[in-house]
Motif scaffolding. Structure first.
Motif, short mmCIF file in Angstrom:
data_model
loop_
_atom_site.label_atom_id
_atom_site.label_comp_id
_atom_site.label_asym_id
_atom_site.label_seq_id
_atom_site.Cartn_x
_atom_site.Cartn_y
_atom_site.Cartn_z
N PRO A 112 -2.71 5.68 3.24
CA PRO A 112 -1.45 5.25 3.85
C PRO A 112 -0.32 6.19 3.45
CG PRO A 112 -2.03 3.82 2.00
CD PRO A 112 -3.18 4.74 2.22
N LEU A 113 0.70 6.26 4.28
CA LEU A 113 1.84 7.12 3.99
C LEU A 113 2.46 6.69 2.67
CD1 LEU A 113 3.84 9.31 4.89
CD2 LEU A 113 5.14 7.50 6.01
N ASP A 139 5.50 1.89 1.70
CA ASP A 139 6.22 0.80 2.33
C ASP A 139 5.24 -0.08 3.12
OD1 ASP A 139 8.61 1.73 1.32
OD2 ASP A 139 9.18 2.76 3.17
N GLU A 140 5.54 -1.36 3.19
CA GLU A 140 4.65 -2.32 3.84
C GLU A 140 4.30 -1.93 5.28
OE1 GLU A 140 4.13 -7.12 3.92
OE2 GLU A 140 6.17 -6.33 3.99
N LEU A 175 0.45 -1.33 6.65
CA LEU A 175 -0.07 -2.06 7.81
C LEU A 175 -0.57 -1.09 8.88
CD1 LEU A 175 -0.56 -4.75 9.20
CD2 LEU A 175 1.79 -4.67 10.02
N ALA A 176 0.19 -0.04 9.15
CA ALA A 176 -0.21 0.94 10.16
C ALA A 176 -1.53 1.62 9.77
CB ALA A 176 0.89 1.99 10.36
N ILE A 181 -3.88 -4.85 -3.56
CA ILE A 181 -3.93 -5.29 -2.16
C ILE A 181 -5.17 -4.74 -1.45
CG2 ILE A 181 -2.79 -5.06 0.09
CD1 ILE A 181 -0.12 -5.02 -1.52
N THR A 182 -5.45 -3.44 -1.65
CA THR A 182 -6.52 -2.78 -0.89
C THR A 182 -7.89 -2.87 -1.56
OG1 THR A 182 -6.13 -0.65 -1.97
CG2 THR A 182 -4.90 -1.10 0.08
N GLY A 183 -7.91 -3.10 -2.87
CA GLY A 183 -9.17 -3.07 -3.60
C GLY A 183 -9.60 -1.67 -3.99
#
Length: 85
Positions: free
Chosen positions: A52-53, A64-65, A69-70, A34-36
């Protein structure tokens, strides 16, 4: 509580009106796609507290999604340039 339950029974989810939510959980491999970012890079970010957490379940890391996103929104706010940034 119904009369058929023992007096010390805990209320179930349905009894207290809570609706269980389903949250998409990503593995490191999915997060990488997803992030590359590479899996080792994601592990390093996690160790440094900068990505990300993520959390462990057994020996695996998950994200977690909503947490992805955050983090993505935070990255955009901190590094975005141009109109609307």
């Amino acid at each position: 509580m119904s009369t058929t339950e023992p007096p010390n029974a805990q209320p179930g989810i349905a009894d207290i009106g809570v609706i269980p939510l389903t949250v998409r959980r990503f593995t490191l491999e999915e997060l990488s796609a997803i992030t590359g970012l590479t899996v080792p890079s994601l592990r390093n970010l996690h160790r440094q507290g900068k990505g990300p957490l993520m959390y462990r379940m057994g020996k695996r890391l998950y994200c977690d999604e909503p947490d992805l996103l955050a983090w993505s929104i935070k990255q955009k706010a901190e590094t975005g340039k141009g109109i609307g940034a």
